[in-house]
Design an enzyme around this catalytic site. Sequence first.
Site, PDB file in Angstrom:
ATOM      1  N   GLU A  41       0.846  -1.193   0.000  1.00  0.00           N
ATOM      2  CA  GLU A  41       0.000   0.000   0.000  1.00  0.00           C
ATOM      3  C   GLU A  41       0.883   1.246   0.000  1.00  0.00           C
ATOM      4  O   GLU A  41       1.790   1.373   0.816  1.00  0.00           O
ATOM      5  CB  GLU A  41      -0.918  -0.006   1.218  1.00  0.00           C
ATOM      6  CG  GLU A  41      -1.626   1.297   1.528  1.00  0.00           C
ATOM      7  CD  GLU A  41      -2.485   1.817   0.376  1.00  0.00           C
ATOM      8  OE1 GLU A  41      -2.512   3.043   0.179  1.00  0.00           O
ATOM      9  OE2 GLU A  41      -3.113   1.001  -0.327  1.00  0.00           O
ATOM     10  N   ALA A  54     -23.601   1.279  -0.086  1.00  0.00           N
ATOM     11  CA  ALA A  54     -24.707   0.352   0.151  1.00  0.00           C
ATOM     12  C   ALA A  54     -24.331  -1.011  -0.413  1.00  0.00           C
ATOM     13  O   ALA A  54     -24.130  -1.156  -1.620  1.00  0.00           O
ATOM     14  CB  ALA A  54     -25.992   0.870  -0.486  1.00  0.00           C
ATOM     15  N   ARG A 188     -20.325  15.262  -1.039  1.00  0.00           N
ATOM     16  CA  ARG A 188     -20.571  14.200  -0.066  1.00  0.00           C
ATOM     17  C   ARG A 188     -20.331  14.738   1.338  1.00  0.00           C
ATOM     18  O   ARG A 188     -19.330  15.410   1.581  1.00  0.00           O
ATOM     19  CB  ARG A 188     -19.632  13.008  -0.298  1.00  0.00           C
ATOM     20  CG  ARG A 188     -19.792  12.285  -1.617  1.00  0.00           C
ATOM     21  CD  ARG A 188     -18.674  11.271  -1.803  1.00  0.00           C
ATOM     22  NE  ARG A 188     -18.769  10.544  -3.060  1.00  0.00           N
ATOM     23  CZ  ARG A 188     -19.300   9.333  -3.204  1.00  0.00           C
ATOM     24  NH1 ARG A 188     -19.788   8.713  -2.150  1.00  0.00           N
ATOM     25  NH2 ARG A 188     -19.343   8.742  -4.372  1.00  0.00           N
ATOM     26  N   ASP A 303     -11.593  -1.303  -9.164  1.00  0.00           N
ATOM     27  CA  ASP A 303     -11.610  -0.044  -9.900  1.00  0.00           C
ATOM     28  C   ASP A 303     -10.493   0.071 -10.924  1.00  0.00           C
ATOM     29  O   ASP A 303     -10.604   0.862 -11.862  1.00  0.00           O
ATOM     30  CB  ASP A 303     -11.514   1.137  -8.927  1.00  0.00           C
ATOM     31  CG  ASP A 303     -12.816   1.423  -8.207  1.00  0.00           C
ATOM     32  OD1 ASP A 303     -13.850   0.867  -8.624  1.00  0.00           O
ATOM     33  OD2 ASP A 303     -12.810   2.206  -7.240  1.00  0.00           O
ATOM     34  N   VAL A 316     -18.437  -1.364  -4.995  1.00  0.00           N
ATOM     35  CA  VAL A 316     -17.939  -2.322  -4.007  1.00  0.00           C
ATOM     36  C   VAL A 316     -18.382  -3.735  -4.364  1.00  0.00           C
ATOM     37  O   VAL A 316     -17.598  -4.690  -4.291  1.00  0.00           O
ATOM     38  CB  VAL A 316     -18.416  -1.945  -2.593  1.00  0.00           C
ATOM     39  CG1 VAL A 316     -18.101  -3.061  -1.601  1.00  0.00           C
ATOM     40  CG2 VAL A 316     -17.759  -0.643  -2.144  1.00  0.00           C
TER      41      VAL A 316
END
Length: 421
Positions: A41, A54, A188, A303, A316
């Site tokens: 990472e 969701a 957001r 992605d 997701v």
Amino acid sequence: MSTTKPICLVPLHVVIVGAGIGGLSAAVALANRGHSVLILESTSELSHVGAGVALPPTTRKWYESEGVLQVDDTACVPLEGIEITKWDTGELVTRTAANPAGKQTAIHHGDMQLALLARARELTNVEIRLGARVVDVDLEATVALLADGQRVAGDLIIAADGVKSTLKAKVCPPEAVVPLPTGEAAYRFTLPRELLESDAELRELVQRPWGVRWDGPSCHVVAYPLRNHRLLNVVLIHPDNGDAKESWTSVTDKQNVLADYQGWNPTLLKLIALAPPEVPNFRMFLYSPAPVWVKGSTILLGDSCHAMLPYLGQGVAQAVEDATAIATVLSLIETRKQLPLALRAYESSRKERVDQIQAATYRAREQLHLRDGDAQAARDSQRKATSGTGQNSDVVKMQQSYWTWDAAGVAEKTLAALIIA
């Protein structure tokens, strides 16, 4: 999705580039099946970024079966359904309850990532290196090249390094890497329940297990509760005015948000008024479907190969299906010589489905953002006619198509067919 986790016959050392939701999901799935995993990472610390997501019922069940989420996890809110309202009056157009596949689960993106990280750290066959920025990959040697000069070898490299993937250009032709602006961006923010308690309308939004969506000209807004109803997530899709960037840290003044939604439903305007002085503003790009997902023993996941616009909430879910598929095929091969077949099966079992969902996602925004007039009136009339009947075409059909897919089963069948051939 299948909850059976076959222990691999050929343990592999898998290097995963990226500790986002896709990379961590793949790491947990592979480790649970007996492979050793090293996650590289680039950031030195995993920050609590993003907003709500969701999860479809199959995705939630998969996370439970992999030991990531608990059945009664307090980070989650099971949603009974969604209410779609008129953008200006707030009039209820349609109410769509959860279908037989189950309920969606609302969870903060950061909470989801932290739950995955905690599960990965529980597994002794997972190693996570932070501050390890991968700048290139040697496709022939299956070696990741780090910015500090280190070379990290594996049997397989999974590029789960997100929408700005460094490694996508190594797998795909140059034209597949260039993003196209959609002309839209997303504000957001989340609001703590304490800010909403004094207003009955706003309190209802956070305490009820329902999502609410306002569909309007060139814009739409979604709100739903998070963290056991302690937070309200608000996402506002709007025309890009040039103020946004493709970054979670890009912000704009709250007054700009209020100006963009002038004339909208008063309940929504009250929510915006409670937002922080600076509101995250994320520019949205369209990424063409990756024509190739596999090159040598390096694959794309999530992605990096199919970045999703948010209109159908599939980002997701599709990353998890990728993780399920690659973990399934790698656990079924009987010799290392079958690894190329497994990687072909991974791509073949996933690509057509994901390409279709990407296209459907782009088309969905047209229906969401219809201007006032005959087309919008016809859309809302159809929605009203089917409200509560289980036949709401723009919601229920999507659920039936996307929420019942067995990624493990499809991957297994695809691999079996390739082996027989």
